[in-house]
Design an enzyme around this catalytic site. Structure first.
Site, PDB file in Angstrom:
ATOM      1  N   GLY A   1       0.840  -1.206   0.000  1.00 36.79           N
ATOM      2  CA  GLY A   1       0.000   0.000   0.000  1.00 36.79           C
ATOM      3  C   GLY A   1       0.870   1.249   0.000  1.00 36.79           C
ATOM      4  O   GLY A   1       1.875   1.306   0.699  1.00 36.79           O
TER       5      GLY A   1
ATOM      6  N   ALA B   1      15.558  10.521  -0.855  1.00 35.94           N
ATOM      7  CA  ALA B   1      16.697  10.399   0.068  1.00 35.94           C
ATOM      8  C   ALA B   1      17.628   9.262  -0.346  1.00 35.94           C
ATOM      9  O   ALA B   1      18.858   9.401  -0.303  1.00 35.94           O
ATOM     10  CB  ALA B   1      16.180  10.169   1.493  1.00 35.94           C
ATOM     11  N   VAL B   2      17.035   8.141  -0.769  1.00 43.49           N
ATOM     12  CA  VAL B   2      17.867   7.005  -1.227  1.00 43.49           C
ATOM     13  C   VAL B   2      18.681   7.456  -2.438  1.00 43.49           C
ATOM     14  O   VAL B   2      19.900   7.266  -2.505  1.00 43.49           O
ATOM     15  CB  VAL B   2      16.981   5.783  -1.597  1.00 43.49           C
TER      16      VAL B   2
ATOM     17  N   ARG C   1      19.487  10.493  -3.629  1.00 47.15           N
ATOM     18  CA  ARG C   1      20.507  11.545  -3.465  1.00 47.15           C
ATOM     19  C   ARG C   1      21.667  11.071  -2.588  1.00 47.15           C
ATOM     20  O   ARG C   1      22.818  11.449  -2.829  1.00 47.15           O
ATOM     21  CB  ARG C   1      19.855  12.822  -2.940  1.00 47.15           C
TER      22      ARG C   1
ATOM     23  N   ARG D   1       0.797  -4.946  -5.433  1.00 51.18           N
ATOM     24  CA  ARG D   1       0.923  -6.167  -4.632  1.00 51.18           C
ATOM     25  C   ARG D   1       0.988  -7.292  -5.658  1.00 51.18           C
ATOM     26  O   ARG D   1       0.004  -7.572  -6.332  1.00 51.18           O
ATOM     27  CB  ARG D   1      -0.272  -6.322  -3.691  1.00 51.18           C
TER      28      ARG D   1
ATOM     29  N   GLY E   1       5.823  -2.494   3.523  1.00 50.53           N
ATOM     30  CA  GLY E   1       5.434  -3.100   4.800  1.00 50.53           C
ATOM     31  C   GLY E   1       5.972  -4.513   4.947  1.00 50.53           C
ATOM     32  O   GLY E   1       6.912  -4.908   4.233  1.00 50.53           O
ATOM     33  N   ASP E   2       5.361  -5.290   5.831  1.00 50.69           N
ATOM     34  CA  ASP E   2       5.943  -6.599   6.163  1.00 50.69           C
ATOM     35  C   ASP E   2       5.947  -7.581   4.985  1.00 50.69           C
ATOM     36  O   ASP E   2       6.915  -8.316   4.796  1.00 50.69           O
ATOM     37  CB  ASP E   2       5.275  -7.207   7.400  1.00 50.69           C
TER      38      ASP E   2
ATOM     39  N   THR F   1       4.273   2.397   5.582  1.00 53.16           N
ATOM     40  CA  THR F   1       2.866   1.981   5.687  1.00 53.16           C
ATOM     41  C   THR F   1       2.166   2.915   6.670  1.00 53.16           C
ATOM     42  O   THR F   1       2.754   3.287   7.692  1.00 53.16           O
ATOM     43  CB  THR F   1       2.715   0.525   6.184  1.00 53.16           C
TER      44      THR F   1
ATOM     45  N   ASP G   1      -0.076   2.085   8.588  1.00 50.67           N
ATOM     46  CA  ASP G   1      -0.581   1.313   9.737  1.00 50.67           C
ATOM     47  C   ASP G   1       0.303   1.347  10.989  1.00 50.67           C
ATOM     48  O   ASP G   1      -0.150   1.000  12.077  1.00 50.67           O
ATOM     49  CB  ASP G   1      -0.777  -0.154   9.334  1.00 50.67           C
TER      50      ASP G   1
ATOM     51  N   ASP H   1       2.431  -0.769  11.780  1.00 52.53           N
ATOM     52  CA  ASP H   1       2.355  -2.108  12.373  1.00 52.53           C
ATOM     53  C   ASP H   1       3.615  -2.947  12.130  1.00 52.53           C
ATOM     54  O   ASP H   1       3.524  -4.105  11.749  1.00 52.53           O
ATOM     55  CB  ASP H   1       1.118  -2.848  11.848  1.00 52.53           C
TER      56      ASP H   1
ATOM     57  N   ARG I   1     -17.253  16.321  14.159  1.00 51.43           N
ATOM     58  CA  ARG I   1     -17.660  16.774  15.504  1.00 51.43           C
ATOM     59  C   ARG I   1     -18.606  17.992  15.404  1.00 51.43           C
ATOM     60  O   ARG I   1     -19.577  18.085  16.142  1.00 51.43           O
ATOM     61  CB  ARG I   1     -16.410  17.112  16.331  1.00 51.43           C
TER      62      ARG I   1
ATOM     63  N   ARG J   1      -6.150  -2.944   9.346  1.00 52.77           N
ATOM     64  CA  ARG J   1      -6.723  -4.303   9.303  1.00 52.77           C
ATOM     65  C   ARG J   1      -6.363  -5.092  10.537  1.00 52.77           C
ATOM     66  O   ARG J   1      -7.155  -5.819  11.100  1.00 52.77           O
ATOM     67  CB  ARG J   1      -6.143  -5.071   8.104  1.00 52.77           C
TER      68      ARG J   1
ATOM     69  N   SER K   1     -23.038  15.057  22.076  1.00 52.74           N
ATOM     70  CA  SER K   1     -22.796  14.088  20.992  1.00 52.74           C
ATOM     71  C   SER K   1     -21.718  13.119  21.450  1.00 52.74           C
ATOM     72  O   SER K   1     -21.082  13.328  22.489  1.00 52.74           O
ATOM     73  CB  SER K   1     -22.319  14.817  19.739  1.00 52.74           C
TER      74      SER K   1
ATOM     75  N   ARG L   1      -4.867   7.577   3.050  1.00 50.39           N
ATOM     76  CA  ARG L   1      -3.621   7.154   2.394  1.00 50.39           C
ATOM     77  C   ARG L   1      -3.000   8.270   1.563  1.00 50.39           C
ATOM     78  O   ARG L   1      -1.805   8.208   1.238  1.00 50.39           O
ATOM     79  CB  ARG L   1      -3.916   5.937   1.512  1.00 50.39           C
TER      80      ARG L   1
END
Ligand code: F6P
Length: 324
Positions: A13, A24-25, A27, A74, A104-105, A128, A130, A132, A157, A174, A218, A258
């Protein structure tokens, strides 16, 4: 022999700040005298040999942009031994000896397989929304996603309060409640429901009833999409079966979390991680993710980073309840 050419790609994602990481990678590598190749569409692009040489100008004017200009995907094919062999053949034909993967993982598991089967040196940057991944306090994109969600909830709100309504707002995650927890704390939500803890509908209803007695106008409940009782729609339905004192509405924030321009925090995190990833490759590291621990860049073995994620701080979960 000294390394001459590396590749960089984004995978899984997309997350705001990935472009800052690619920059950055690129340069850092150029400054160290390396050639840099960008791989389009993650592992799928690697299988198809969809590469682009990167110079310093190709990564100009992207630090502030959301998404990833290299695109992402993916790839099912890369999960197969044959797919990885095709991908490695393209890398070798191009003279690419090492790779930085921002993802991600799942992306790190792919990188580890590429190393094990074809000897490509691989370093990851956690990208990611997340948050996570184990071994880093923050992942690239998480801060931006939280800020986007908080801004949306501030707006919810206003209308919730004007109509005396109960809102269930679903945020992404997720398997992880990090976005939900931080968003809930920053937006003053009444409750935060996350996959890491068991959700008790009756306890939630008791809390809402108490709020009504206190004459609250509320209530906003933040639901991580992977909560054990379901998404915001499911939970709203379950609550409504026993509690209908407030009119109930559901908002699913979805992919707006995202996108968008990365926060300064994410740009800086990605810049530091991209720089450290190239330095790690140059000193011979492989199968490691660059993490940020107590404001320092650290190397975390892929085997640790992708197996589990950090636990949610229980004190912060409690703080939502105390302050609401
Ligand atoms: O992993 C990032 C993430 O945005 C999750 O929070 C979400 O569950 C998932 O990706 C959505 O994936 P997709 O964009 O493929 O629907």
């Amino acid at each position: 022999m000294r390394m001459k050419k590396i590749a960089v790609m984004t995978s899984g994602g997309d997350a705001p700040g990935m472009n800052a990481g690619i920059r950055a990678v690129t340069r850092t590598a150029l400054q160290k005298g390396l050639e840099v190749v960008g791989i389009y569409r993650g592992y799928q692009g690697m299988i198809e040999g969809d590469f682009i040489p990167l110079d310093r100008f190709r990564v100009s004017n992207i630090i502030q942009r959301g998404g990833t200009f290299l695109k992402t995907a993916r790839s099912e094919e890369f999960r197969t031994v044959e797919g990885r062999a095709k991908a490695a053949a393209h890398l070798k034909k191009e003279g690419i000896e090492a790779l930085v993967v921002i993802g991600g993982d799942g992306s790190f598991r792919g990188a580890a397989a590429l190393h094990a089967e074809h000897g490509i040196q691989v370093v990851g940057c956690p990208g990611t929304i997340d948050n996570d991944l184990y071994g880093t306090d923050y992942t690239i994109g998480y801060d931006t996603a939280v800020n986007t969600a908080v801004q949306a909830i501030d707006q919810i709100r206003d209308t919730a309060d004007s109509h005396n309504r109960l809102f269930f707002v679903e945020v992404m995650g997720r398997d992880a409640g990090f976005i939900a927890l931080r968003t809930g704390l920053a937006s003053g939500a009444e409750s935060v429901l996350v996959p890491e803890t068991t959700t008790y509908i009756d306890e939630l209803i008791t809390k809402l009833e108490e709020g009504r007695k206190l004459k609250k106008a509320s209530a906003i409940i933040i639901v991580a999409e992977g909560d054990d009782e379901g998404g915001a729609l499911d939970i709203a339905k379950k609550v409504n079966e026993k509690f209908d004192a407030w009119e109930t509405k559901v908002t699913v924030l979805g992919h707006i979390q995202r996108g968008g321009s990365p926060t300064a925090f994410d740009r800086i995190l990605a810049s530091r991680m991209g720089n450290s990833a190239v330095e790690a490759l140059l000193k011979g590291s492989t199968n490691v993710m660059i993490g940020q621990r107590n404001n320092e860049m650290v190397e975390v073995p892929f085997t640790q980073a992708s197996k589990h994620h950090e636990t949610l701080n229980p004190h912060l979960l409690e703080l939502v309840e105390i302050l609401s």
